[in-house]
Design a protein around this motif. Structure first.
Motif, mmCIF file in Angstrom:
data_model
loop_
_atom_site.group_PDB
_atom_site.id
_atom_site.type_symbol
_atom_site.label_atom_id
_atom_site.label_comp_id
_atom_site.label_asym_id
_atom_site.label_seq_id
_atom_site.Cartn_x
_atom_site.Cartn_y
_atom_site.Cartn_z
ATOM 1 N N ALA A 6 0.731 -1.270 0.111
ATOM 2 C CA ALA A 6 -0.082 0.222 0.044
ATOM 3 C C ALA A 6 1.027 1.304 -0.280
ATOM 4 O O ALA A 6 1.809 1.123 0.705
ATOM 5 N N GLN A 7 0.699 2.040 -0.955
ATOM 6 C CA GLN A 7 1.456 3.414 -0.861
ATOM 7 C C GLN A 7 0.717 4.738 -0.444
ATOM 8 O O GLN A 7 -0.539 4.681 -0.463
ATOM 9 N N THR A 54 -2.637 -0.912 12.516
ATOM 10 C CA THR A 54 -2.738 -2.149 12.008
ATOM 11 C C THR A 54 -3.920 -1.970 10.996
ATOM 12 O O THR A 54 -4.080 -2.343 10.023
ATOM 13 N N LYS A 55 -5.117 -1.342 11.792
ATOM 14 C CA LYS A 55 -6.466 -1.183 11.211
ATOM 15 C C LYS A 55 -6.204 -0.318 9.625
ATOM 16 O O LYS A 55 -6.768 -0.823 8.733
ATOM 17 N N ASN A 56 -5.646 0.809 10.007
ATOM 18 C CA ASN A 56 -5.411 1.611 9.002
ATOM 19 C C ASN A 56 -4.572 1.009 7.624
ATOM 20 O O ASN A 56 -5.030 1.202 6.688
ATOM 21 N N MET A 57 -3.837 0.251 7.998
ATOM 22 C CA MET A 57 -2.748 -0.431 6.862
ATOM 23 C C MET A 57 -3.670 -1.540 6.398
ATOM 24 O O MET A 57 -3.684 -1.535 5.237
ATOM 25 N N ILE A 62 -7.150 -2.738 1.379
ATOM 26 C CA ILE A 62 -8.459 -2.831 0.700
ATOM 27 C C ILE A 62 -8.762 -1.963 -0.213
ATOM 28 O O ILE A 62 -9.152 -2.093 -1.331
ATOM 29 N N ARG A 63 -8.545 -0.689 0.112
ATOM 30 C CA ARG A 63 -8.643 0.417 -0.876
ATOM 31 C C ARG A 63 -7.846 0.191 -2.068
ATOM 32 O O ARG A 63 -8.273 0.599 -3.160
ATOM 33 N N ASP A 64 -6.619 -0.295 -1.873
ATOM 34 C CA ASP A 64 -5.522 -0.349 -2.932
ATOM 35 C C ASP A 64 -5.999 -1.634 -3.775
ATOM 36 O O ASP A 64 -5.614 -1.546 -5.005
ATOM 37 N N ARG A 65 -6.301 -2.641 -3.353
ATOM 38 C CA ARG A 65 -6.306 -3.933 -4.145
ATOM 39 C C ARG A 65 -7.736 -4.353 -4.032
ATOM 40 O O ARG A 65 -8.077 -5.277 -5.020
ATOM 41 N N GLY A 66 -8.638 -4.092 -3.527
ATOM 42 C CA GLY A 66 -10.052 -4.158 -3.587
ATOM 43 C C GLY A 66 -10.404 -5.156 -2.459
ATOM 44 O O GLY A 66 -9.542 -5.845 -1.901
#
Length: 119
Positions: A6-7, A54-57, A62-66
């Protein structure tokens, strides 16, 4: 298949750090107001912050990969499977709530703080 990291841009990292520091400060203040001064309670706050990070990562993943991700076993087989981060974020959020319960804190108990807004 190599997992894509995740970037985030530097501004996101800075804002996230400021946010978790504020959350940590708020939680520590709240437990002190409740008289929970033992190291055990301070350690629970540190655990909460680790889970928050951890939750934010997981959410970023999920946002990046779906919610579904492709897979490739290298032997010519490919497909789509669920993103494990979806189930993990639910578990992590549950642990965060349990820590707040252990500390005797609820969102409804927090008094809102008024801040000046620049227009």
């Amino acid at each position: 298949m190599a997992r894509k990291k995740a970037q985030t841009c530097n501004n996101d990292v800075k804002e996230t750090k400021e946010e978790w520091l504020q959350i940590e400060e708020d939680l520590l203040r709240q437990i002190e107001e409740k008289g929970l001064l033992q190291q055990h309670y301070r350690s629970l706050v540190a655990d909460y912050i680790a889970f928050w990070q951890t939750k934010n990562m997981l959410i970023a993943d999920i946002r990046d990969r779906g919610v579904s991700v492709g897979w490739d076993n290298g032997g010519g087989q490919t497909g789509v499977k669920k993103n494990d981060s979806v189930a993990e974020v639910v578990k992590v959020s549950g642990q965060m709530l349990k820590i707040l319960q252990e500390l005797g804190l609820r969102g409804a108990d927090v008094k809102p703080v008024e801040k000046a807004v620049k227009i």
